[in-house]
Structures are given as structure tokens and as C-alpha cells.
Scaffold this motif. Structure first.
Motif, mmCIF file in Angstrom:
data_model
loop_
_atom_site.group_PDB
_atom_site.id
_atom_site.type_symbol
_atom_site.label_atom_id
_atom_site.label_comp_id
_atom_site.label_asym_id
_atom_site.label_seq_id
_atom_site.Cartn_x
_atom_site.Cartn_y
_atom_site.Cartn_z
ATOM 1 N N LYS A 10 -23.027 29.268 40.780
ATOM 2 C CA LYS A 10 -23.050 27.831 39.390
ATOM 3 C C LYS A 10 -22.038 26.811 40.528
ATOM 4 O O LYS A 10 -21.554 26.343 41.031
ATOM 5 N N ASP A 42 -17.869 31.565 44.074
ATOM 6 C CA ASP A 42 -18.740 31.423 44.176
ATOM 7 C C ASP A 42 -18.971 31.958 45.872
ATOM 8 O O ASP A 42 -19.541 32.889 46.493
ATOM 9 N N ASP A 98 -24.152 28.806 25.997
ATOM 10 C CA ASP A 98 -22.810 29.273 26.685
ATOM 11 C C ASP A 98 -22.998 30.733 27.165
ATOM 12 O O ASP A 98 -24.143 30.892 28.072
ATOM 13 N N ALA A 125 -16.058 31.072 36.714
ATOM 14 C CA ALA A 125 -16.583 29.414 36.950
ATOM 15 C C ALA A 125 -15.002 28.715 36.295
ATOM 16 O O ALA A 125 -14.773 28.773 35.131
ATOM 17 N N THR A 130 -14.533 31.547 31.559
ATOM 18 C CA THR A 130 -14.324 32.670 30.740
ATOM 19 C C THR A 130 -14.519 33.965 31.707
ATOM 20 O O THR A 130 -14.718 34.384 31.310
#
Ligand SMILES: Cc1cc2nc3c(=O)[nH]c(=O)nc-3n(C[C@H](O)[C@H](O)[C@H](O)COP(=O)(O)OP(=O)(O)OC[C@H]3O[C@@H](n4cnc5c(N)ncnc54)[C@H](O)[C@@H]3O)c2cc1C
Length: 297
Positions: A10, A42, A98, A125, A130
Motif C-alpha cells: 500500500k 509491506d 474502508d 498500514a 487496522t
């Protein structure tokens, strides 16, 4: 045995310096206001994927990122470090997603990629924070998942099973699972290898369609335009909702039961600090106070 490995990566706003214009009125992130970076965990996931590729000749590492046109930067960064190819999932319809809508879009794109043995992403992230997308992608694809991975120990060819070490409270656990599988990787896992100079030379002019259009838009002729025909790998692949045959209702804001209400920058003021001697009484009194004002507990 060669492995088809998909790395979920991401592009995140560098939340280490959130300014007042970080958020738009509709509660979504004003990405233009924040420098964009490769989500740190990541990179750890990418390193684990590249180590598997080193250990299993013939394997391929494919990057998958969902984001606006400039997220093609994530694909270039991964190619500079040893990935083989990548896809940018980009469409206005994905905006404001989301985690449910994000994982739906990623799972749909993974199905389009078709052959995969290992899907590996970061634990979390640094913007949404989350840690939900990895497990959600596994659920949507009906796959086993190993989260909080510290290290991939081995992939057994005959049994098509993977052994990994994962962080748990108070220790490290060694677990095993069947391929295909989804893994999420911790930031305490091995850091990602640096860019490879030869690969930077090879991919430095790689561009996505939106980046090319933006350059043309600014009246800038595309440098070395003929190269994009001669070297197809310089054309980074962009996929829209239609390209992955996605259901618009499950994408972006319309597919998102969660709405981010607001983001604010919290900075602790110095006047709150206090020096303790460390005596049991003082420490106990501090814990009682922190419990009372809900700072802890
Ligand atoms: C401050 C803030 C709070 C938020 N809170 C919530 C919330 O409570 N609930 C909610 O549903 N949404 C929330 N969101 C929206 C959420 O950020 C987005 O849905 C986001 O796309 C995915 O969630 P995440 O950032 O938490 O990722 P995480 O679940 O933490 O990401 C885990 C891993 O999934 C992969 N991944 C995640 N997004 C992508 C992507 N776009 N492309 C490729 N790989 C990806 C990466 O490997 C990443 O390391 C929040 C956003 C912000 C900015």
C-alpha cells in the motif's frame, strides 16, 4: 518447485507529519497534502517474498497495490528491489474504501491474477492502522492465514505446506499451513533489501497509463516514447473495476460500512511530564492516577 507469490503493498501518506489540511470535508484523506511512502511493513513482506524467490528458482513475485495513479510508484519501488511485475488497481470507484471494500477489491484482483501459492502483505498500514485487510483477503478467498509472521522457515514442495515463525505475546510460535495461503508480516521481520542498481536502470522509466497522461497533460512530451513499445515491461499495468469484473456496490465508499469521521494530530505537551524516584508507592500512586483518568486500562 517454483512459487507464484503476490505481495500486497500500500502507498500510504507519511503520517509522521499530518498537517491541518490532511483531511477532506467528507472524512477521506487529502492524499495530495501528504508525502506518499511504501507502507513500511509491506517492505518486510516484500523481503520475505524475495527470499522465497531466491530459495525456489523460477518463482515470481507480483506486486498488487490499490490506489490513485501515483501509486504506480509502489510498483516501481518493488521492481527496483527484485519483484517481477505488478498491477495497480485504480478507479474512482475504489475511492474512500474502508477495509471491507479494500479487501474485496484486492481479493477480486487476486482472482484475476489467477495462479497464486502465497499472498503476503504487511501486518498493518500506518494510516488506517487496522491490520484488518490481510485477514479479510484470506476470508474472501477462503484461504488459511498466518498473521504476525516474523520469518518464513520453509516451503515444503512435496506436501505443499509452509512453516513460519510468528510473534505472539511473550514469545515466538512456529506454525504450519497449506498452500495457497495468506501471510501478514511484522515490522520486526528482516528489513527489505535495498534497490538493485541494475534494476533501477531497467525500470526507472516504467510508467502507468495515468502517469503518462499526466505528463502529456502538462504538455511534456513522453521522454523516450519509443522505449514503451520496445520494452513492454516499462508499461505498468493498471486495472479498473471493470478489468477485474468487480461489483461496484462492494467497492469504495458505497461498499464501505465504515466511514472515517475525522483525523487529528495529537502532540503531548511537555508540562505533563513528572520525575519519579521509582519507589513502589510512587509507581502505585501513578498507576492509580492513570487508571482514574483512563489513560490506561
Ligand atoms: C485514520 C484512519 C482510520 C481508519 N479507520 C478505519 C477503520 O476503523 N475501519 C475501516 O474499515 N477502515 C478504516 N480506515 C480506512 C482504511 O484505511 C482503508 O480501508 C484502507 O484501505 C485499508 O485499511 P488499513 O489502512 O487499516 O490497512 P491494514 O488493514 O492495516 O493493512 C494491512 C495490509 O493490507 C495490505 N493493504 C491494505 N491496503 C492496501 C491497498 N490499498 N493496496 C494494497 N495492499 C493493501 C497491505 O499489505 C497492508 O500492510 C481508516 C483510514 C484512516 C486514514
Amino acid at each position: 518447485m517454483s512459487l507464484n507469490i503476490v505481495v500486497l503493498a500500500k502507498q500510504v501518506p507519511d503520517t509522521r507529519n499530518v498537517g491541518k489540511d490532511a483531511m477532506k470535508a467528507d472524512g477521506t484523506i487529502n492524499r495530495a497534502a501528504l508525502p506518499a511512502i511504501f507502507n513500511p511493513e509491506d517492505l518486510n513482506a516484500l523481503e520475505q517474498a524475495l527470499r522465497l524467490k531466491d530459495a525456489h528458482p523460477g518463482s515470481t513475485v507480483t506486486l498488487l497495490t490499490m490506489g490513485p495513479g501515483r501509486a504506480a510508484e509502489i510498483l516501481r519501488e518493488g521492481l527496483f528491489r527484485g519483484a517481477d511485475n505488478g498491477y495497480l488497481l485504480t478507479d474512482r470507484a475504489f475511492a474512500g474504501a474502508d477495509t471491507l471494500a479494500t479487501s474485496y477489491a484486492l481479493a477480486t484482483a487476486i482472482r484475476k491474477i489467477g495462479t497464486f501459492d502465497i499472498i503476503i502483505g504487511g501486518r498493518q498500514a500506518i494510516d488506517g492502522d487496522t491490520a484488518q485487510v490481510g485477514p479479510q483477503v484470506a476470508e474472501k478467498l477462503g484461504l488459511t492465514q498466518i498473521t504476525y509472521t516474523e520469518e518464513i522457515v520453509k516451503v515444503d514442495e512435496a506436501s505443499r505446506r509452509i512453516v513460519a515463525k510468528r510473534h505472539i505475546d511473550g514469545g515466538v510460535e512456529t506454525v504450519e499451513g497449506p498452500l495457497p495461503i495468506v501471510l501478514t508480516v511484522n515490522g520486526s521481520a528482516a528489513p527489505c533489501r535495498p534497490r538493485n542498481a541494475k534494476l533501477v536502470q531497467k525500470y526507472k522509466r516504467a510508467l502507468g497509463a495515468q502517469e503518462k497522461a499526466a505528463l502529456k497533460g502538462e504538455g511534456e512530451p513522453l521522454a523516450y516514447a519509443d522505449l514503451y513499445e520496445k520494452r513492454p515491461y516499462l508499461n505498468l499495468v493498471e486495472w479498473s473495476v471493470a478489468d477485474v469484473e468487480g461489483d461496484l456496490k462492494q467497492c469504495g465508499l458505497s461498499g464501505s460500512p465504515t466511514k472515517v469521521k475525522a483525523i487529528e494530530n495529537i502532540s503531548f505537551q511537555a508540562k505533563e511530564s513528572r520525575t519519579l524516584t521509582g519507589s513502589d508507592q510512587e509507581v502505585e500512586a501513578l498507576i492509580v492516577e492513570l487508571l482514574a483518568n483512563h489513560t490506561i486500562g
